[in-house]
Design a protein around this motif. Structure first.
Motif, mmCIF file in Angstrom:
data_model
loop_
_atom_site.group_PDB
_atom_site.id
_atom_site.type_symbol
_atom_site.label_atom_id
_atom_site.label_comp_id
_atom_site.label_asym_id
_atom_site.label_seq_id
_atom_site.Cartn_x
_atom_site.Cartn_y
_atom_site.Cartn_z
ATOM 1 N N GLU A 51 -0.422 26.687 -16.632
ATOM 2 C CA GLU A 51 -0.560 27.923 -17.414
ATOM 3 C C GLU A 51 -2.017 28.086 -17.849
ATOM 4 N N ASP A 52 -2.812 28.502 -16.877
ATOM 5 C CA ASP A 52 -4.271 28.524 -17.052
ATOM 6 C C ASP A 52 -4.812 29.940 -17.166
ATOM 7 N N MET A 53 -4.033 30.805 -17.817
ATOM 8 C CA MET A 53 -4.446 32.200 -17.887
ATOM 9 C C MET A 53 -5.658 32.406 -18.789
ATOM 10 N N ASP A 54 -5.719 31.631 -19.851
ATOM 11 C CA ASP A 54 -6.787 31.812 -20.816
ATOM 12 C C ASP A 54 -8.055 31.127 -20.284
ATOM 13 N N GLU A 55 -8.933 31.961 -19.718
ATOM 14 C CA GLU A 55 -10.119 31.404 -19.032
ATOM 15 C C GLU A 55 -11.046 30.670 -19.986
ATOM 16 N N VAL A 56 -11.022 31.066 -21.243
ATOM 17 C CA VAL A 56 -11.927 30.437 -22.203
ATOM 18 C C VAL A 56 -11.415 29.054 -22.592
ATOM 19 N N ALA A 57 -10.103 28.973 -22.832
ATOM 20 C CA ALA A 57 -9.549 27.717 -23.375
ATOM 21 C C ALA A 57 -9.199 26.693 -22.291
ATOM 22 N N CYS A 58 -8.974 27.154 -21.067
ATOM 23 C CA CYS A 58 -8.486 26.230 -20.036
ATOM 24 C C CYS A 58 -9.622 25.649 -19.202
ATOM 25 N N ARG A 59 -9.436 24.432 -18.745
ATOM 26 C CA ARG A 59 -10.468 23.747 -17.935
ATOM 27 C C ARG A 59 -9.803 23.123 -16.713
ATOM 28 N N PRO A 60 -10.427 23.289 -15.527
ATOM 29 C CA PRO A 60 -9.863 22.703 -14.307
ATOM 30 C C PRO A 60 -9.663 21.192 -14.431
ATOM 31 N N GLU A 61 -10.570 20.505 -15.149
ATOM 32 C CA GLU A 61 -10.433 19.040 -15.242
ATOM 33 C C GLU A 61 -9.168 18.648 -16.015
ATOM 34 N N HIS A 62 -8.733 19.517 -16.937
ATOM 35 C CA HIS A 62 -7.497 19.199 -17.654
ATOM 36 C C HIS A 62 -6.277 19.395 -16.748
ATOM 37 N N ALA A 63 -6.370 20.369 -15.853
ATOM 38 C CA ALA A 63 -5.269 20.557 -14.885
ATOM 39 C C ALA A 63 -5.210 19.327 -13.975
ATOM 40 N N GLN A 64 -6.379 18.859 -13.563
ATOM 41 C CA GLN A 64 -6.418 17.680 -12.677
ATOM 42 C C GLN A 64 -5.857 16.452 -13.390
ATOM 43 N N SER A 65 -6.252 16.267 -14.654
ATOM 44 C CA SER A 65 -5.773 15.070 -15.356
ATOM 45 C C SER A 65 -4.272 15.174 -15.620
ATOM 46 N N ALA A 66 -3.773 16.393 -15.816
ATOM 47 C CA ALA A 66 -2.316 16.556 -16.011
ATOM 48 C C ALA A 66 -1.581 16.096 -14.751
ATOM 49 N N MET A 67 -2.091 16.507 -13.599
ATOM 50 C CA MET A 67 -1.433 16.119 -12.333
ATOM 51 C C MET A 67 -1.498 14.603 -12.128
ATOM 52 N N ARG A 68 -2.659 14.050 -12.480
ATOM 53 C CA ARG A 68 -2.827 12.602 -12.326
ATOM 54 C C ARG A 68 -1.846 11.850 -13.232
ATOM 55 N N ASP A 69 -1.727 12.307 -14.469
ATOM 56 C CA ASP A 69 -0.834 11.621 -15.418
ATOM 57 C C ASP A 69 0.623 11.711 -14.971
ATOM 58 N N LEU A 70 1.022 12.883 -14.492
ATOM 59 C CA LEU A 70 2.417 13.041 -14.035
ATOM 60 C C LEU A 70 2.678 12.090 -12.869
ATOM 61 N N GLN A 71 1.694 12.016 -11.993
ATOM 62 C CA GLN A 71 1.848 11.132 -10.828
ATOM 63 C C GLN A 71 1.954 9.671 -11.266
ATOM 64 N N LYS A 72 1.119 9.288 -12.211
ATOM 65 C CA LYS A 72 1.156 7.888 -12.696
ATOM 66 C C LYS A 72 2.509 7.536 -13.287
ATOM 67 N N LEU A 73 3.125 8.519 -13.901
ATOM 68 C CA LEU A 73 4.451 8.274 -14.493
ATOM 69 C C LEU A 73 5.559 8.402 -13.449
ATOM 70 N N GLY A 74 5.173 8.781 -12.232
ATOM 71 C CA GLY A 74 6.158 8.919 -11.153
ATOM 72 C C GLY A 74 6.863 10.263 -11.162
ATOM 73 N N LEU A 75 6.377 11.200 -11.986
ATOM 74 C CA LEU A 75 7.058 12.495 -12.112
ATOM 75 C C LEU A 75 6.515 13.452 -11.044
ATOM 76 N N LEU A 76 6.864 13.176 -9.800
ATOM 77 C CA LEU A 76 6.314 13.956 -8.691
ATOM 78 C C LEU A 76 6.992 15.311 -8.643
ATOM 79 N N PHE A 77 6.179 16.338 -8.438
ATOM 80 C CA PHE A 77 6.771 17.675 -8.417
ATOM 81 C C PHE A 77 7.032 18.123 -6.990
ATOM 82 N N ASP A 78 7.935 19.069 -6.863
ATOM 83 C CA ASP A 78 8.304 19.607 -5.549
ATOM 84 C C ASP A 78 7.514 20.885 -5.283
#
Ligand code: GLU
Length: 317
Positions: A51-78
């Motif tokens: 949910e990266d609609m807010d261009e001011v508040a959102c950062r690509p690196e946070h999206a990347q770290s979110a994906m990394r964290d989910l993967q580390k926990l094994g929560l793979l998305f479809d």
């Protein structure tokens, strides 16, 4: 998740929808864990939406770290990730339809004015916090022109008609909310969260929304929009929040609250996941279950309805 044996036929999708405004903290990740288990326990897909609609508040690196964290926990998305920033046209189209049907009106109030007004007004018990009192609802064309001449840019509000919406949250039970005239497009032209979330869940064919309890209160407005837009109903499961050692809602100021920070202190992602599972009543300290085994044990009835205070093992100041 590829290779994850679905117990029954595929149901409507589940999803996790983080806003990349910061690195996810353990509270966010625990909610993602429940969203994953709830989807997989029903044989549904688990989708990711950023949910990266807010261009001011959102950062690509946070999206990347979110994906990394989910993967580390094994929560793979479809499937593919849905990015809200790429869906502006879909939101604009619906805003135009709502305008054409005279369901929206321009509101020139600033955020501060709305808050001040909300504090001094007495609302019915089921009104959401900060409900809009309707200051700009009946402005004449002349009054609108005057506001515009002052340089004020309007947001667009939906006529909520004080409708009463009730729904059953799968964990918190029956909920009721009165629908104020809420914002669907912000003054800077950005579609508002309530609109985007409803359109995105429909586009992703989401059958069940699992998210933090802090969003329970937004749900009646979203259901109201679904009804107006003739979108399919979804079910809701809100997850109790995680608290820091001081009993306050978990936040950055509590110290090492991200998965990476926990790892720096020697706590593995597997251990964090196990502590989540224990906190949700899914296993005991002695058991170390796989995600598939946890899915088999998952049931909403067994989930706690109260917040979880971060245990000492995960608390580093
Ligand atoms: N993006 C929202 C958040 O990170 C969640 C929205 C939702 O799940 O509906 O708090």
């Amino acid at each position: 998740m590829a290779g994850n044996s679905a117990p029954h036929a595929l149901k409507a999708n589940g999803r996790y929808a983080p806003s990349p405004t910061a690195t996810l903290h353990l509270g966010n990740l625990r909610t993602a864990f429940v969203a994953y288990l709830a989807a997989k326990a029903q044989g549904a897909q688990f989708l990711l939406r950023i949910e990266d609609m807010d261009e001011v508040a959102c950062r690509p690196e946070h999206a990347q770290s979110a994906m990394r964290d989910l993967q580390k926990l094994g929560l793979l998305f479809d499937g593919d990730i849905m990015w809200q920033s790429q869906r502006r046209d879909a939101y604009s189209q619906v805003i135009h339809e709502l305008l054409a049907n005279d369901l929206l009106y321009p509101c020139y109030c600033t955020r501060r004015e709305v808050l001040a007004e909300a504090e001094s007004s007495v609302f019915a018990p089921h009104s959401p916090k900060g409900a809009y009192s309707g200051t700009c609802r009946e402005l004449s064309t002349q009054q609108r022109k005057e506001k515009e001449a002052q340089g004020r840019k309007p947001s667009l509000r939906l006529r909520g008609n004080n409708a009463e919406i009730s729904f059953i949250d799968r964990l918190f039970g029956e909920q009721t909310g009165l629908i104020d005239d809420f914002v669907v497009q912000r003054a800077d032209g950005t579609p508002a969260y309530n609109l985007a979330v409803v359109l995105d869940d429909a586009a992703q064919q989401v059958g069940e929304v699992v998210r933090g309890e802090d969003l329970l209160e937004t749900t009646p407005r979203q259901i109201y929009l679904q009804k107006i837009l003739n979108l399919p109903e979804v079910s809701y499961l809100h997850v109790p929040l995680v608290l820091g050692a001081d009993g306050e809602r978990l936040a950055k100021r509590h110290g090492s609250v991200t998965l990476a920070e926990q790892e720096e202190h020697g706590v593995s992602a597997e251990r964090v996941r196990q502590l989540f599972a224990i906190s949700l009543g899914l296993c005991s300290e002695e058991e170390n279950l796989s995600l598939d085994e946890l899915c088999l044990r998952f049931s909403v009835e067994g989930l706690p309805t109260t917040p979880w205070q971060l245990p000492a093992e995960l608390t580093f100041s």
